[in-house]
Design an enzyme around this catalytic site. Structure first.
Site, PDB file in Angstrom:
ATOM      1  N   ARG A 258      35.594  70.016  62.704  1.00 14.95           N
ATOM      2  CA  ARG A 258      35.746  68.538  62.400  1.00 14.95           C
ATOM      3  C   ARG A 258      34.348  67.990  61.999  1.00 14.95           C
ATOM      4  O   ARG A 258      33.266  68.174  62.894  1.00 14.95           O
ATOM      5  CB  ARG A 258      36.178  67.941  63.936  1.00 14.95           C
ATOM      6  CG  ARG A 258      37.017  66.535  63.393  1.00 14.95           C
ATOM      7  CD  ARG A 258      37.144  65.922  64.704  1.00 14.95           C
ATOM      8  NE  ARG A 258      36.224  65.383  65.396  1.00 14.95           N
ATOM      9  CZ  ARG A 258      36.119  65.343  66.872  1.00 14.95           C
ATOM     10  NH1 ARG A 258      36.890  65.572  67.585  1.00 14.95           N
ATOM     11  NH2 ARG A 258      35.045  64.945  67.172  1.00 14.95           N
ATOM     12  N   HIS A 262      36.051  62.139  65.961  1.00 11.34           N
ATOM     13  CA  HIS A 262      37.559  61.872  66.230  1.00 11.34           C
ATOM     14  C   HIS A 262      38.101  60.686  65.667  1.00 11.34           C
ATOM     15  O   HIS A 262      39.218  60.731  64.943  1.00 11.34           O
ATOM     16  CB  HIS A 262      37.922  62.039  67.839  1.00 11.34           C
ATOM     17  CG  HIS A 262      39.524  61.675  68.230  1.00 11.34           C
ATOM     18  ND1 HIS A 262      40.366  62.674  67.637  1.00 11.34           N
ATOM     19  CD2 HIS A 262      40.044  60.640  68.751  1.00 11.34           C
ATOM     20  CE1 HIS A 262      41.642  62.140  68.115  1.00 11.34           C
ATOM     21  NE2 HIS A 262      41.236  60.923  68.576  1.00 11.34           N
ATOM     22  N   TYR A 271      29.396  65.837  72.878  1.00 11.83           N
ATOM     23  CA  TYR A 271      29.919  67.286  73.190  1.00 11.83           C
ATOM     24  C   TYR A 271      29.972  68.187  71.814  1.00 11.83           C
ATOM     25  O   TYR A 271      30.142  69.437  72.114  1.00 11.83           O
ATOM     26  CB  TYR A 271      31.542  66.922  73.515  1.00 11.83           C
ATOM     27  CG  TYR A 271      32.192  66.311  72.354  1.00 11.83           C
ATOM     28  CD1 TYR A 271      32.854  66.861  71.180  1.00 11.83           C
ATOM     29  CD2 TYR A 271      32.334  64.943  72.665  1.00 11.83           C
ATOM     30  CE1 TYR A 271      33.538  66.220  70.421  1.00 11.83           C
ATOM     31  CE2 TYR A 271      33.154  64.008  71.652  1.00 11.83           C
ATOM     32  CZ  TYR A 271      33.820  64.785  70.650  1.00 11.83           C
ATOM     33  OH  TYR A 271      34.605  64.106  69.618  1.00 11.83           O
TER      34      TYR A 271
HETATM   35  C1  LIG Z   1      51.078  62.620  74.151  1.00  7.42           C
HETATM   36  C2  LIG Z   1      49.570  62.368  74.057  1.00  7.42           C
HETATM   37  N1  LIG Z   1      48.626  62.763  75.042  1.00  7.42           N
HETATM   38  C3  LIG Z   1      47.401  62.332  74.777  1.00  7.42           C
HETATM   39  C4  LIG Z   1      47.167  61.513  73.702  1.00  7.42           C
HETATM   40  C5  LIG Z   1      45.573  61.091  73.398  1.00  7.42           C
HETATM   41  N2  LIG Z   1      45.012  61.847  72.250  1.00  7.42           N
HETATM   42  C6  LIG Z   1      44.735  61.139  71.142  1.00  7.42           C
HETATM   43  S1  LIG Z   1      44.229  62.185  69.903  1.00  7.42           S
HETATM   44  C7  LIG Z   1      44.053  63.456  70.987  1.00  7.42           C
HETATM   45  C8  LIG Z   1      43.641  64.936  70.514  1.00  7.42           C
HETATM   46  C9  LIG Z   1      44.654  65.623  69.706  1.00  7.42           C
HETATM   47  O1  LIG Z   1      43.813  66.741  69.001  1.00  7.42           O
HETATM   48  P1  LIG Z   1      44.409  67.577  67.930  1.00  7.42           P
HETATM   49  O2  LIG Z   1      45.746  67.766  68.293  1.00  7.42           O
HETATM   50  O3  LIG Z   1      43.563  68.697  67.705  1.00  7.42           O
HETATM   51  O4  LIG Z   1      44.595  66.648  66.588  1.00  7.42           O
HETATM   52  P2  LIG Z   1      43.174  65.991  65.829  1.00  7.42           P
HETATM   53  O5  LIG Z   1      42.943  64.679  66.513  1.00  7.42           O
HETATM   54  O6  LIG Z   1      42.044  66.696  65.943  1.00  7.42           O
HETATM   55  O7  LIG Z   1      43.687  65.930  64.295  1.00  7.42           O
HETATM   56  C10 LIG Z   1      44.666  63.036  72.281  1.00  7.42           C
HETATM   57  C11 LIG Z   1      44.706  64.222  73.274  1.00  7.42           C
HETATM   58  C12 LIG Z   1      47.957  60.867  72.764  1.00  7.42           C
HETATM   59  N3  LIG Z   1      48.027  60.319  71.727  1.00  7.42           N
HETATM   60  N4  LIG Z   1      49.239  61.612  72.981  1.00  7.42           N
END
Ligand SMILES: Cc1ncc(C[n+]2csc(CCOP(=O)(O)OP(=O)(O)O)c2C)c(N)n1
Ligand SMILES: [Mg+2]
Length: 358
Positions: A258, A262, A271
């Site tokens: 990344r 985020h 981090y």
């Molecule tokens: C069910 C759920 N739990 C927690 C969240 C909070 N949340 C938003 S983004 C994220 C991280 C997701 O990471 P990843 O699947 O690696 O996708 P990326 O953002 O890196 O594209 C989290 C935990 C959420 N949106 N939905």
């Protein structure tokens, strides 16, 4: 004798097509002609421009919190390019602008980030399902769509994109189980950017790779350099062919690091590994593809400038159109939440109207 379980292979090495202009030679993808290479470049420039301008619009207070997808363009444009128009895409918030690749207006996507109803689209118009913010929930949607498509015999494939963190969610396991058992014509495309907000990949699995997760579901895994648009395209094209010919799903793990926060509400400096970020930024996918095309001799500086200006103009028109929308009725926030709203909801709505003065 008890049955011997058959372990499906996972490709360990990352597939690559684009070289580095030095010791690593450029490859090519069979069947892609100059026009296709150009079109793919146009798509990447559009996505990059959308992303960079969106960050500015956020800073100017013109859109809300925004999930940056800088350096994800190769994964998005490359995988979508491998689909037929009749195939469907099931995106997460990270792929919020993927509809642009299917002709969705820029203003629609910007309106979505402005929390305005003109940002809602009809999925049947573009073959792009609604953006899923709850992690991994788009995966069972895609699998159900694909299975339904196979039952109807309409030959359509579903592509769903999700992150590394999503592979730890129940919805991923439910979707993958179903996809494997039903041989659903779906491509499970994991953008492994190695972070789920501040949770590193090492916390998501003890398996050597994310593609290994496919094994348990009977789904073959492919690993690809996620910043190499041609490798992404080729891997997805293979997976789409497999799906369409009735051989079932494929799990594609596209690996990057990344290179941006985020989202606009995140401070990764506390981090993330800054050296890895720097490396990812130096090898970012649009520049890599641009240099590949220049080495091939099919892209001139004039064309690059022209395409970038074209994309910028689309953005200028898009934000103007989104901002020209009349304000939405605040009651919409409440309208679709419950079939039988609890009494407190009416009080909440009245309070919001009082605050907004309307
Ligand atoms: C069910 C759920 N739990 C927690 C969240 C909070 N949340 C938003 S983004 C994220 C991280 C997701 O990471 P990843 O699947 O690696 O996708 P990326 O953002 O890196 O594209 C989290 C935990 C959420 N949106 N939905
Ligand atoms: Mg991630």
């Amino acid at each position: 004798m008890p049955p011997v379980s058959r372990v499906l292979p996972v490709e360990g090495d990352l597939r690559r097509v684009i070289g580095d202009g030095g010791a690593v030679p450029d490859g090519e993808v069979d069947g892609l002609h100059a026009d296709d290479l150009f079109q793919l470049y146009r798509h990447m420039v559009l996505m990059r421009t959308y992303d960079e301008r969106s960050l500015v619009y956020h800073r100017q207070g013109r859109i809300g919190t925004y999930a940056i997808f800088w350096n994800h363009e190769a994964m998005q444009a490359g995988s979508v390019f491998a689909l037929d128009d009749r195939d469907w895409i099931f995106p997460s918030y990270r792929e919020s602008a993927i509809g642009l690749l299917r002709g969705m207006p820029v203003s629609t996507v910007l309106s979505w980030w402005r929390g305005h109803p003109s940002g809602w689209w009809n999925p049947t118009e573009y073959g792009v399902a609604s953006i899923c913010v709850p992690i991994a929930t788009q995966i069972p949607h895609a699998v159900g769509f694909a299975w339904g498509s196979a039952l109807k015999g309409d030959d359509r494939v579903a592509l769903t994109l999700f992150g590394d963190g999503a592979t730890s969610e129940g919805a991923f396991h439910e979707g993958a189980t179903f996809a494997g058992v039903m041989k659903a014509p779906v491509v499970l495309f994991c953008n492994n950017n190695q972070w789920a907000i501040s949770t590193p990949l090492s916390s998501q699995t003890a398996a050597p790779t994310l593609a290994d997760k496919g094994i348990g579901y009977g789904i073959p895994g492919v690993r690809v350099d996620g910043a190499d648009v041609l490798a992404v395209y080729e891997a997805t094209r293979d997976a789409v062919l497999r799906a369409r010919s009735g051989d079932g799903p494929t799990f594609i793990e596209a690996v990057t690091y990344r290179a941006a926060p985020h989202a606009t509400a995140d401070d990764p400096s506390i981090y993330i590994d800054p050296e890895r970020v720097e490396e990812a930024r130096e090898n970012e996918c649009v520049g890599r593809y641009e240099r590949y095309l220049q080495r091939l001799g099919v892209l001139t500086d004039d064309v690059v400038a022209e395409m970038k200006e074209e994309a910028l103009e689309l953005m200028r028109q898009g934000i103007a159109r989104a901002e020209a929308e009349p304000a939405a009725d605040s009651g919409l926030v409440f309208e679709h939440a419950y079939a039988d709203p609890p009494p407190s909801l009416a009080e909440d709505e009245a309070e919001l109207r009082r605050i907004l003065g309307g």
